[in-house]
Design an enzyme around this catalytic site. Structure first.
Site, PDB file in Angstrom:
ATOM      1  N   ALA A   7     -41.580  28.705  -1.025  1.00 35.84           N
ATOM      2  CA  ALA A   7     -42.633  29.224  -1.906  1.00 35.84           C
ATOM      3  C   ALA A   7     -42.972  28.257  -3.031  1.00 35.84           C
ATOM      4  O   ALA A   7     -43.316  28.664  -4.138  1.00 35.84           O
ATOM      5  CB  ALA A   7     -42.188  30.568  -2.485  1.00 35.84           C
ATOM      6  N   GLY A   9     -45.312  25.746  -2.916  1.00 33.47           N
ATOM      7  CA  GLY A   9     -46.671  25.196  -2.911  1.00 33.47           C
ATOM      8  C   GLY A   9     -47.575  25.863  -3.944  1.00 33.47           C
ATOM      9  O   GLY A   9     -47.379  27.007  -4.318  1.00 33.47           O
ATOM     10  N   ARG A  13     -55.786  25.887  -1.454  1.00 32.58           N
ATOM     11  CA  ARG A  13     -56.940  26.597  -0.910  1.00 32.58           C
ATOM     12  C   ARG A  13     -57.223  27.923  -1.632  1.00 32.58           C
ATOM     13  O   ARG A  13     -58.260  28.525  -1.443  1.00 32.58           O
ATOM     14  CB  ARG A  13     -56.723  26.827   0.599  1.00 32.58           C
ATOM     15  CG  ARG A  13     -56.796  25.550   1.406  1.00 32.58           C
ATOM     16  CD  ARG A  13     -56.200  25.707   2.805  1.00 32.58           C
ATOM     17  NE  ARG A  13     -54.740  25.538   2.819  1.00 32.58           N
ATOM     18  CZ  ARG A  13     -53.979  25.603   3.918  1.00 32.58           C
ATOM     19  NH1 ARG A  13     -54.534  25.857   5.088  1.00 32.58           N
ATOM     20  NH2 ARG A  13     -52.676  25.437   3.847  1.00 32.58           N
ATOM     21  N   GLY A 135     -50.263  25.994  12.967  1.00 32.14           N
ATOM     22  CA  GLY A 135     -49.636  25.021  13.859  1.00 32.14           C
ATOM     23  C   GLY A 135     -49.621  25.581  15.276  1.00 32.14           C
ATOM     24  O   GLY A 135     -49.319  26.752  15.482  1.00 32.14           O
ATOM     25  N   ASN A 219     -53.654  31.635   2.984  1.00 26.57           N
ATOM     26  CA  ASN A 219     -53.917  30.303   2.417  1.00 26.57           C
ATOM     27  C   ASN A 219     -55.130  30.301   1.500  1.00 26.57           C
ATOM     28  O   ASN A 219     -55.256  29.448   0.638  1.00 26.57           O
ATOM     29  CB  ASN A 219     -54.095  29.278   3.530  1.00 26.57           C
ATOM     30  CG  ASN A 219     -52.812  29.116   4.334  1.00 26.57           C
ATOM     31  OD1 ASN A 219     -51.739  28.946   3.765  1.00 26.57           O
ATOM     32  ND2 ASN A 219     -52.917  29.226   5.640  1.00 26.57           N
ATOM     33  N   LYS A 342     -48.875  59.156 -24.876  1.00 32.32           N
ATOM     34  CA  LYS A 342     -48.101  57.914 -24.817  1.00 32.32           C
ATOM     35  C   LYS A 342     -46.707  58.154 -25.348  1.00 32.32           C
ATOM     36  O   LYS A 342     -46.545  58.745 -26.408  1.00 32.32           O
ATOM     37  CB  LYS A 342     -48.790  56.829 -25.652  1.00 32.32           C
ATOM     38  CG  LYS A 342     -48.161  55.465 -25.475  1.00 32.32           C
ATOM     39  CD  LYS A 342     -48.087  54.666 -26.759  1.00 32.32           C
ATOM     40  CE  LYS A 342     -47.033  55.197 -27.695  1.00 32.32           C
ATOM     41  NZ  LYS A 342     -46.811  54.363 -28.881  1.00 32.32           N
ATOM     42  N   TYR A 357     -54.877  63.132 -28.783  1.00 32.02           N
ATOM     43  CA  TYR A 357     -53.997  61.980 -28.631  1.00 32.02           C
ATOM     44  C   TYR A 357     -52.593  62.403 -29.035  1.00 32.02           C
ATOM     45  O   TYR A 357     -52.361  62.847 -30.163  1.00 32.02           O
ATOM     46  CB  TYR A 357     -54.456  60.794 -29.498  1.00 32.02           C
ATOM     47  CG  TYR A 357     -53.425  59.680 -29.471  1.00 32.02           C
ATOM     48  CD1 TYR A 357     -53.074  59.096 -28.264  1.00 32.02           C
ATOM     49  CD2 TYR A 357     -52.781  59.252 -30.624  1.00 32.02           C
ATOM     50  CE1 TYR A 357     -52.106  58.104 -28.211  1.00 32.02           C
ATOM     51  CE2 TYR A 357     -51.812  58.255 -30.587  1.00 32.02           C
ATOM     52  CZ  TYR A 357     -51.482  57.691 -29.359  1.00 32.02           C
ATOM     53  OH  TYR A 357     -50.515  56.719 -29.307  1.00 32.02           O
ATOM     54  N   ALA A 414     -56.724  75.472 -37.904  1.00 23.65           N
ATOM     55  CA  ALA A 414     -57.659  74.479 -37.371  1.00 23.65           C
ATOM     56  C   ALA A 414     -58.161  73.566 -38.482  1.00 23.65           C
ATOM     57  O   ALA A 414     -58.337  73.989 -39.627  1.00 23.65           O
ATOM     58  CB  ALA A 414     -58.829  75.191 -36.698  1.00 23.65           C
TER      59      ALA A 414
HETATM   60  C1  UD1 Z   1     -47.264  26.366   7.924  1.00 25.75           C
HETATM   61  C2  UD1 Z   1     -46.702  25.705   9.205  1.00 25.75           C
HETATM   62  C3  UD1 Z   1     -47.604  26.063  10.372  1.00 25.75           C
HETATM   63  C4  UD1 Z   1     -47.703  27.568  10.504  1.00 25.75           C
HETATM   64  C5  UD1 Z   1     -48.153  28.207   9.200  1.00 25.75           C
HETATM   65  C6  UD1 Z   1     -47.983  29.717   9.290  1.00 25.75           C
HETATM   66  C7  UD1 Z   1     -45.593  23.611   8.573  1.00 25.75           C
HETATM   67  C8  UD1 Z   1     -45.704  22.131   8.540  1.00 25.75           C
HETATM   68  N1  UD1 Z   1     -46.648  24.277   9.037  1.00 25.75           N
HETATM   69  O1  UD1 Z   1     -48.546  25.787   7.692  1.00 25.75           O
HETATM   70  O2  UD1 Z   1     -47.078  25.496  11.583  1.00 25.75           O
HETATM   71  O3  UD1 Z   1     -48.616  27.861  11.532  1.00 25.75           O
HETATM   72  O4  UD1 Z   1     -47.336  27.782   8.096  1.00 25.75           O
HETATM   73  O5  UD1 Z   1     -48.495  30.381   8.175  1.00 25.75           O
HETATM   74  O6  UD1 Z   1     -44.571  24.140   8.215  1.00 25.75           O
HETATM   75  N2  UD1 Z   1     -44.146  25.000   0.822  1.00 25.75           N
HETATM   76  C9  UD1 Z   1     -43.135  24.536   0.013  1.00 25.75           C
HETATM   77  N3  UD1 Z   1     -43.045  23.210  -0.266  1.00 25.75           N
HETATM   78  C10 UD1 Z   1     -43.912  22.295   0.273  1.00 25.75           C
HETATM   79  C11 UD1 Z   1     -44.946  22.783   1.103  1.00 25.75           C
HETATM   80  C12 UD1 Z   1     -45.028  24.127   1.361  1.00 25.75           C
HETATM   81  O7  UD1 Z   1     -42.321  25.304  -0.478  1.00 25.75           O
HETATM   82  O8  UD1 Z   1     -43.743  21.105  -0.022  1.00 25.75           O
HETATM   83  C13 UD1 Z   1     -44.248  26.443   1.073  1.00 25.75           C
HETATM   84  C14 UD1 Z   1     -45.550  27.026   0.586  1.00 25.75           C
HETATM   85  O9  UD1 Z   1     -45.430  27.506  -0.738  1.00 25.75           O
HETATM   86  C15 UD1 Z   1     -45.815  28.163   1.559  1.00 25.75           C
HETATM   87  C16 UD1 Z   1     -45.094  27.709   2.826  1.00 25.75           C
HETATM   88  O10 UD1 Z   1     -44.203  26.683   2.448  1.00 25.75           O
HETATM   89  O11 UD1 Z   1     -45.260  29.373   1.121  1.00 25.75           O
HETATM   90  C17 UD1 Z   1     -46.057  27.194   3.876  1.00 25.75           C
HETATM   91  O12 UD1 Z   1     -46.825  26.130   3.343  1.00 25.75           O
HETATM   92  P1  UD1 Z   1     -48.360  25.976   3.648  1.00 25.75           P
HETATM   93  O13 UD1 Z   1     -48.835  24.772   2.955  1.00 25.75           O
HETATM   94  O14 UD1 Z   1     -49.055  27.257   3.421  1.00 25.75           O
HETATM   95  O15 UD1 Z   1     -48.296  25.647   5.219  1.00 25.75           O
HETATM   96  P2  UD1 Z   1     -49.381  26.019   6.308  1.00 25.75           P
HETATM   97  O16 UD1 Z   1     -50.440  24.996   6.263  1.00 25.75           O
HETATM   98  O17 UD1 Z   1     -49.768  27.422   6.166  1.00 25.75           O
HETATM   99 MG    MG Z   2     -49.593  28.843   4.723  1.00 25.10          MG
END
Ligand code: UD1
Ligand code: MG
Length: 456
Positions: A7, A9, A13, A135, A219, A342, A357, A414
């Site tokens: 988690a 990222g 997008r 993927g 995404n 409240k 109130y 009153a």
């Molecule tokens: C990823 C998969 C893809 C799959 C899809 C399903 C990879 C390379 N790809 O793509 O095959 O179909 O999920 O939803 O794994 N994250 C990190 N650190 C990073 C990058 C990402 O913690 O450096 C976390 C993000 O916060 C996210 C998750 O990993 O929660 C997936 O990353 P995201 O960039 O959404 O990958 P997808 O392009 O969705």
């Molecule tokens: Mg994703």
């Protein structure tokens, strides 16, 4: 076993300042959907990889979760690597923080398949009508998984494959640890892909799900809305099948942690979120907004907002009432139109039916709070308490200037402004005595019309 939730990222997008996993599905951050589900697996040590805005994400997480920081987001494999030894010597379930709807049963099935097939990797896959963005799973002639190719790296032929990687998988931890070392960012995005470890695995199993909706990834905000829709429909269906009437599912929103007992009716345009429980035979709505409330049996809430309130059985709230945090409404009490409560206790069978109130107050049993009564609880610096004893009667348009106590069974006339305590069973009158001037109005009108006539 161990679970690792990725988690870190930002979720480019999403076009948001907020980390993606904090965006909410039915008013619950998407990461907590995943966290709550994996915490239900037995003997499960849970870790999470955070990066973008990690302090904010950490703030919503329960305490029993190990937090790993990935300072630079170089890809999903890099994310797993940043947990060091966490993944070694155990089986490890990897889930993504942006795939919130996965169900506990699916995870259990996945673990089962992984264990019985003695695989090094077991993937959850699914076939989609529109696999865009995911993927793709490439299989060899005998049907075994060969590799996973990301959308951005896929040629035209590969993009046509409809079986996709959901991102949910179980790995042999030691295998994963070694395989990760071999991964190179040789792809269009220059990222370390976790999906590349598949190429190093001796035995790969898959769980191909029929139900693709639970593996929807988020995404962008269009997908966020889609997941919300799916989640909502699932929750409403589950509730209806368990004995709750939902008059209009298309305008009803109920969060995942809401519990509603049987024979309760949810009327149209109602939203119920957070950890809310509602008893049997209640009528909620139309137009109710309820969050973090505990509602007993046979309660009615109409066209009202309730947040952080507890409502006793057979109480009636609304229309147009507002219960704020710390409101405790007693059994059979009535909170009527344009009444705000409240941080107050309202006793059994007490009534505040119109335009009031009630803040920082304790209202005893069977008290009648007249229309327009206000507790003046705030002096500009501090909040002060008001106590109204059992059976007291507060006349309409009374201001109770706190701190103040009205004794049991007392009456307040009153229009009073009450600044001193009222003894039990006393009558308090705190207003100017009325003066009647006989004939005054008639005389006034006569004089006015004469002078107006002269002007003309
Ligand atoms: C990823 C998969 C893809 C799959 C899809 C399903 C990879 C390379 N790809 O793509 O095959 O179909 O999920 O939803 O794994 N994250 C990190 N650190 C990073 C990058 C990402 O913690 O450096 C976390 C993000 O916060 C996210 C998750 O990993 O929660 C997936 O990353 P995201 O960039 O959404 O990958 P997808 O392009 O969705
Ligand atoms: Mg994703």
């Amino acid at each position: 076993m161990r679970t690792l939730i990725l988690a870190a990222g930002l979720g480019k997008r999403m076009k948001s300042r907020k980390p993606k996993v904090l965006h909410e599905v039915l008013r619950k951050p998407m990461v907590l959907w995943v966290v709550d589900t994996v915490l239900k697996l037995e003997n499960n040590l849970v870790g999470i990889v955070l990066g973008h805005g990690w302090q904010h994400v950490k703030a919503v997480l329960p305490e029993n979760i190990h937090i790993f920081l990935q300072r630079e987001q170089l890809g999903t494999a890099h994310a797993v690597m940043s947990t060091g030894d966490f993944i070694r010597g155990d089986e490890i379930l990897v889930t993504y923080g942006d795939v919130p709807l996965v169900e506990l049963e699916t995870l259990k099935r996945l673990l089962d398949i992984h264990r019985t097939s003695r695989a090094q990797v077991t993937l959850v896959t699914v076939e989609l009508e529109d696999p865009t963005g995911y993927g793709r799973i490439l299989r060899d002639a005998s049907g075994g998984v060969k590799k996973i190719v990301e959308e951005t790296d896929a040629d035209e032929e590969t993009r046509k494959i409809r079986e996709i990687n959901t991102g949910i998988a179980v790995y042999d931890g030691d295998f994963l640890y070694e395989a990760l070392k071999k991964i190179k960012p040789s792809n269009v995005q220059r990222e370390y892909y976790l999906t590349d470890v598949v190429s190093f695995a001796g035995k790969i199993s898959t769980l191909k799900l029929e139900d693709s909706a639970q593996t929807l990834g988020i995404n962008d905000r269009v997908q966020l809305a889609r997941v919300e829709r799916v989640a909502r429909e699932r929750i409403l269906t589950r509730l209806m099948l368990s004995g709750v009437t939902i008059e209009d599912p298309s305008t009803t929103y109920i969060g995942p942690d809401v519990v509603i007992e049987r024979d309760t009716t949810i009327r149209p345009m109602t939203m119920i979120y957070g950890k809310t429980s509602i008893g049997e035979e209640c009528e909620i709505g139309p137009l109710a907004f309820i969050q973090e409330c505990e509602i007993a049996d046979r309660v009615k809430v109409m066209r009202s907002e309730c947040f952080g309130a507890r409502i006793g059985s057979e109480a009636v709230v609304g229309p147009f009432a507002r219960l704020r945090e710390g409101s405790r409404i007693g059994e059979e009490a009535r909170i009527g139109n344009f009444v705000e409560v409240k941080k107050s206790r309202v006793g059994k069978k007490a009534k505040a039916q119109h335009l009031s109130y009630i803040g920082d107050a304790t209202v005893g049993e069977e008290v009648n709070v007249g229309a327009g009564t206000i507790t003046c609880n705030y002096d500009g610096f501090e909040k002060h308490p008001t106590v109204i004893g059992e059976g007291a009667f507060i006349g309409s348009n009374t201001a109770l200037v706190a701190p103040v106590t009205v004794g049991k069974g007392a009456m307040v006339a009153a229009g009073s402004v009450i600044t001193e305590d009222v003894p039990e069973n006393a009558l308090a009158i705190a207003r100017e005595r009325q003066v009647n001037k006989p004939g005054w109005a008639e005389k006034f009108r006569r004089e006015r019309s004469r002078s107006h006539g002269e002007e003309k």
